[in-house]
Write an enzyme that holds these catalytic residues in place. Structure first.
Site, PDB file in Angstrom:
ATOM      1  CB  CYS A   1      71.400  60.383  42.894  1.00 44.98           C
ATOM      2  SG  CYS A   1      71.544  61.138  44.504  1.00 44.98           S
TER       3      CYS A   1
ATOM      4  CB  CYS B   1      70.388  63.970  43.025  1.00 37.95           C
ATOM      5  SG  CYS B   1      71.962  63.168  43.320  1.00 37.95           S
TER       6      CYS B   1
ATOM      7  CG  ASP C   1      26.713  50.164  44.196  1.00 41.88           C
ATOM      8  OD1 ASP C   1      25.608  50.395  44.689  1.00 41.88           O
ATOM      9  OD2 ASP C   1      26.916  50.059  42.965  1.00 41.88           O
TER      10      ASP C   1
ATOM     11  CG  ASP D   1      29.064  50.327  39.168  1.00 43.89           C
ATOM     12  OD1 ASP D   1      28.542  50.205  38.056  1.00 43.89           O
ATOM     13  OD2 ASP D   1      28.399  50.358  40.220  1.00 43.89           O
TER      14      ASP D   1
ATOM     15  CG  ASP E   1      28.360  53.850  43.640  1.00 45.72           C
ATOM     16  OD1 ASP E   1      27.456  53.970  44.487  1.00 45.72           O
ATOM     17  OD2 ASP E   1      28.424  52.900  42.841  1.00 45.72           O
TER      18      ASP E   1
END
Length: 685
Positions: A12, A15, A393, A580, A584
């Site tokens: 639920c 809940c 990049d 990558d 970066d």
């Protein structure tokens, strides 16, 4: 300090929200989250408080939801069967049909309907009463209990039983849909290896993957999952990489190549030297990302949680006013207005909203995972859907990051020319030199008098001839007559005994379908594409023009990329940065959305990113945007549909035009339809 528990039996969404609010109020809790989709309770507290806080949290869960068991995440999870609920519903349906066909006289009619009512609604009534004693009102159990008990009180016995029955049927379908979604995510997580074959003293032992250390050697047999990241030191095979990358085509692997945990070995036997511990392996990181992704809520999800928290008490208050004020003012009988108020209560249950919205985000994360795209939270889905500026990049993102011989021009036989050049470069570890050596598929010649000239190239003697291999400055320095070449890439000039022989062009290769991916994101409405790279201007401009990038900025340091992102991009737009490398990571973290290449990308980049492309292919970026937009479209559909239907039926109920059965549709029917709509997010297309 953080502790994570699994809440088995939590079915639920409301809940889950109650448990989260109550645990957050425990003294010493720094943060508490309940993820309904993964059924996880995460508690953060100081080291001295964490044990006390955890015990209090377990007590709260047991108090609020006695049927929910608190277990460690490592504990074996028992499969829940729906047979009990099906038997309850089946017997109630038969009994209701019999009572409709053979209606007994009063008072036996009341007794008969009460028996069926208690049979089908016992668990709802029990939960409602328990919650009242715990001070938790205004949940769906309370609403259903008060509405149906009220219906019995005014003599509407069949409607009271039918409403409770339809509610239980709706709960069954809702549980089924949620369980199916959880299993869909669970199937993605089935890549976790159970054991590994450790090679020790010439013997192979089956051990748990988390007992293996870096540097150990393991054996991977055909058909087995790769348990840890490593380097293949013996054997060759084909790998099924679909669990990680979403790619259905098998990939070949040979000695010396990297292999990632989660792949499946299809053919040959492999011996692998382990390079990471199990906790840091690719498969463990992916499991952690997917399992915890839905804990990061999107703004739409937070809105629905807050909306339901305030909406239900308001509607209960309006229902009470509807039952009392009109008959007092108009003098009409209380019966009609009490019936309208009870109808009003059944309609008001916010189940459709509370469940379908997080389920939609959960499905979107699961669908993306199937495509090899890991989205770290539902909040990132919402950002990804709104991206209108993509910043890339270059090296390792748009290109493969591997140098290759792109062009050969020579005045002599090309095979002999390449053999001489490769022989001259064979002792060098420079990437350019290695790319030439790897390009030549013939035996190399011995060299003498090797001289490395820093900033120029090399000078060697092969077969009695003095070869010069290097840049333009090397030939000029040695007074070799030649015509300089204007090509994009790294130029390697070659001369023998001061006679010019030709040149090679070495360049980084573009990844597959990059230009098509850029075109597709523009078709999806991305307004601007930008490249930020540390490479020289000529190469950067050539790559940008070839793939269709709108703006190219080159010769940038890592801090220049961050400064550019902060100063020059329009911050009103949603900007995603795709990278990558380790350099970066700062830009990935600073952008509105960071997208990392996960196959060969650095750990720092993957950690800093919000979205990870597991097969390193930029072609997955438009797919990720499409999945995010589809998910957000379904979320909006469910919000408008659920609220719209409820408002219409609430007005009709207040005016006396909607019966209890219409109310059941507005609650249970809308919930089922919204949940089924949310499950469409699991499908990629």
């Amino acid at each position: 300090m953080e502790k994570v528990y699994r809440l088995d039996g939590l079915d639920c969404a409301n809940c889950a929200a109650k448990i989260e609010r109550s645990v957050q109020q425990i003294q010493g809790v720094e943060e508490a989250k309940v993820d309904f989709m993964s059924t996880k309770l995460t508690i953060k507290a100081s080291a001295e408080d964490i044990d006390r806080v955890s015990n209090e949290a377990k007590g709260i869960v047991h108090k609020l939801e006695p049927e929910v068991n608190v277990n460690s995440v490592q504990a074996e999870k028992k499969e829940e069967t729906p047979y009990k609920k099906l038997i309850q519903i089946g017997i109630a349906v038969i009994a209701l049909l019999l009572l409709a066909l053979f209606t007994p006289p009063m008072p036996w009619k009341l007794v008969a309907y009460l028996i069926v009512y208690l049979w089908v609604g016992y668990d709802v009534l029990k939960t409602a009463i328990t919650n009242i004693f715990h001070g938790e009102l205004f949940d769906e159990n309370f609403l259903m209990a008060i509405a149906t008990v009220g219906a019995i009180a005014i003599g509407e016995y069949p409607e009271a039983v039918a409403v409770m029955l339809f509610y239980q049927i709706g709960e069954f379908f809702q549980d089924y849909a949620v369980t199916k979604s959880r299993k869909s995510i669970g199937s993605l997580l089935a890549i976790r290896p159970d054991s590994a074959n450790l090679i020790q003293n010439g013997e192979v032992k089956k051990v748990a993957p988390d007992t293996i250390a870096i540097g150990d050697h393991i054996l991977i047999k055909p058909g087995e999952k790769v348990p840890l990241d490593g380097i293949v030191i013996e054997g060759r095979s084909m790998l099924d990489t679909s669990a990680l990358t979403g790619e259905s085509v098998p990939r070949s692997i040979n000695k010396g190549e990297e292999i990632l945990s989660g792949f499946i070995n299809q053919s040959g036997q492999l011996t692998v030297e382990v390079t990471t511990t199990f906790g840091e392996s690719t498969v463990s990181k992916i499991l952690d990302l997917v399992e915890n992704a839905s804990s990061k809520k999107a703004p739409a999800e937070n809105f629905i949680t807050n909306f339901a928290h305030y909406y239900t008490p308001i509607v209960v208050g309006l229902a009470a006013l509807l039952a009392i004020i009109p008959p007092l003012v108009t003098g009409e009988p209380f019966y009609d207005w009490v019936y309208r108020a009870l109808t009003f209560l059944v309609i008001s249950c916010p189940c459709a909203l509370v469940i379908s919205v997080p389920l939609s985000f959960f499905g979107g994360i699961g669908g993306a995972s199937k495509a090899g795209i890991l989205i770290k939270g539902s909040n990132y889905i919402e950002t990804l859907a709104k991206v209108d500026t993509l910043v890339f990049d270059k090296t390792g993102t748009l290109t493969k990051g591997v140098f290759r011989v792109q062009k050969v021009e020579t005045t002599m036989d090309e095979k002999d020319f390449l053999r001489y050049v490769a022989s001259a470069e064979q002792s060098s570890s420079h990437p350019i030199a290695q790319s030439i050596v790897n390009y030549v598929d013939q035996p190399l010649l011995p060299v003498t008098e090797l001289e490395e000239l820093a900033g120029f190239g090399i000078s060697v003697v092969i077969d009695g001839q003095r070869f010069l291999v290097g840049n333009e400055k090397l030939l000029v320095k040695n007074h070799v007559t030649f015509e300089p070449v204007n090509e994009i890439g790294t130029l390697v000039y070659v001369a023998a005994d001061n006679v010019y022989l030709g040149y090679l062009v070495i360049a980084d290769e573009l990844k597959d379908h990059v230009a098509a991916a850029i075109t597709e994101v523009k078709h999806l409405g991305v307004k601007r594409t930008v490249m930020l790279t540390g490479d020289n201007q000529a190469i950067a401009n050539a790559v940008g023009q070839k793939v269709g990038i709108d703006q190219v900025y080159s010769e940038l340091l890592p801090e220049d990329k961050v400064n550019y992102l902060e100063a020059e991009l329009n911050r009103e737009q949603k900007t995603a940065f795709v990278g990558d490398g380790m350099n970066d990571a700062p830009v990935l973290a600073r952008a509105d959305l960071g997208i990392a290449m996960g196959g060969l990308g650095s750990d720092a980049a993957i950690e800093a990113a919000d979205v990870v492309i597991m097969d390193d292919q930029p072609a997955k970026i438009p797919t990720a945007i499409q999945i995010a937009r589809k998910t957000m479209k379904i979320v909006k559909q469910n919000i408008v549909f659920a609220i719209g239907i409820k408002i219409i039926v609430l007005v009709l109920g207040a005016l006396g035009f909607a019966t209890m059965y219409a109310a059941v549709f507005a609650d249970v029917g809308v919930t089922i339809l919204a949940v089924l709509n949310a499950m469409r997010c699991l499908k990629i297309k």
